[in-house]
Scaffold this active site. Structure first.
Site, PDB file in Angstrom:
ATOM      1  N   SER A 115      -1.917 -38.814   6.225  1.00  0.00           N
ATOM      2  CA  SER A 115      -3.024 -37.930   5.850  1.00  0.00           C
ATOM      3  C   SER A 115      -3.817 -38.504   4.685  1.00  0.00           C
ATOM      4  O   SER A 115      -3.269 -39.202   3.821  1.00  0.00           O
ATOM      5  CB  SER A 115      -2.441 -36.586   5.429  1.00  0.00           C
ATOM      6  N   LYS A 142       4.049 -37.426   3.027  1.00  0.00           N
ATOM      7  CA  LYS A 142       3.374 -38.433   3.859  1.00  0.00           C
ATOM      8  C   LYS A 142       3.553 -39.826   3.258  1.00  0.00           C
ATOM      9  O   LYS A 142       3.826 -40.803   3.967  1.00  0.00           O
ATOM     10  CB  LYS A 142       1.882 -38.103   3.984  1.00  0.00           C
ATOM     11  N   TYR A 170       2.995 -31.875   0.149  1.00  0.00           N
ATOM     12  CA  TYR A 170       2.663 -32.326   1.504  1.00  0.00           C
ATOM     13  C   TYR A 170       2.224 -33.801   1.471  1.00  0.00           C
ATOM     14  O   TYR A 170       2.721 -34.639   2.228  1.00  0.00           O
ATOM     15  CB  TYR A 170       1.544 -31.440   2.069  1.00  0.00           C
TER      16      TYR A 170
END
Ligand code: UDP
Length: 233
Positions: free
Chosen positions: A13, A41, A37
């Site tokens: 991302s 990644k 988050y």
């Protein structure tokens, strides 16, 4: 054979970049995720990079780590797409819920950024373009010699669109009005984030072809589909 899969396409991302100062963001930009988050990644990117570096003759690892920018839209039939529940965090699912009459109005998080209309700018990319990027990445992993065994690639259009531009295009495509209010900035948001997509073009021969108008039109198709089939879903 089971246990003999050594080629991985990983959904990473753009949030690994955090609040990058340099636009457009290319893969060499410094990373610095600002939420868990983004950190997950980045950790997986590191793991895959290490796996590839430790490859041997029997275990030839290869990884394509695709850094998605802001995926929106759906299959143009409207059949495959999101059906957001609750209060969405992301812009397009929120607009969708307002358009479906499930939430009263959209909150726009800040109109005093240093951008042409004051609202935040992101690089929205159609999910069908993303899907094609994955097919090309897998094909490249399986069939071509790679320049690097672990490759990081931005998947975005390379163009920034503001919250207000997206909202107006959506309203135009759906011939509807989305009520909104201007609120304070959301913590951790940056003014703008859009990518340099040249590596995707050179490594994968991939360029996003669908416009913001296409993304909004397909999202409207999704809403029409959901409205029509709500009793069966
Ligand atoms: N945004 C907004 N209202 C919302 C959700 C998002 O104004 O309900 C804005 C947000 O501040 C940002 C843009 O829309 O400028 C995209 O936000 P999103 O959460 O979809 O993506 P991200 O910020 O993670 O790139």
């Amino acid at each position: 054979k089971i246990g003999k899969c050594f080629k991985i396409v990983f959904s990473s991302s753009a949030c690994v970049y955090g609040a990058s100062e340099i636009m457009p963001v290319s893969e060499q930009n410094a990373v610095g995720p600002i939420n868990p988050y983004g950190t997950t990644k980045l950790v997986v990117e590191h793991l895959l990079t290490d796996m590839c570096a430790c490859s041997n003759a029997e275990e030839k690892w290869g990884a394509m780590m695709l850094r998605y920018f802001n995926p929106i839209g759906c299959h143009d039939s409207g059949i495959l797409g999101e059906d957001p529940q609750g209060v969405p965090n992301n812009l397009m699912p929120y607009i969708q819920r307002v358009a479906m009459g499930e939430i009263d109005k959209l909150s726009i998080f800040g109109d005093n950024y240093n951008t042409p209309d004051g609202t935040g700018i992101r690089d929205y990319v159609h999910v069908m373009d993303l899907a094609q990027g994955h097919v090309l990445a897998l094909g490249k992993l399986l069939h071509s010699p790679l320049t690097d065994k672990a490759t990081i690639i931005n998947l975005g259009t390379g163009k920034g669109t503001s919250v207000m531009e997206l909202l107006k295009t959506f309203e135009h495509e759906g011939d509807l009005k989305i009520p909104y209010q201007i609120c304070g900035r959301r913590q951790g948001d940056c003014a703008e984030l859009y990518c340099n997509a040249s590596r995707a073009a050179s490594e994968l021969q991939w360029t996003a072809t669908r416009t913001i108008k296409d993304m909004c039109r397909d999202q409207i198709n999704r809403i029409r589909y959901l409205n029509k089939h709500s009793a069966d879903i």
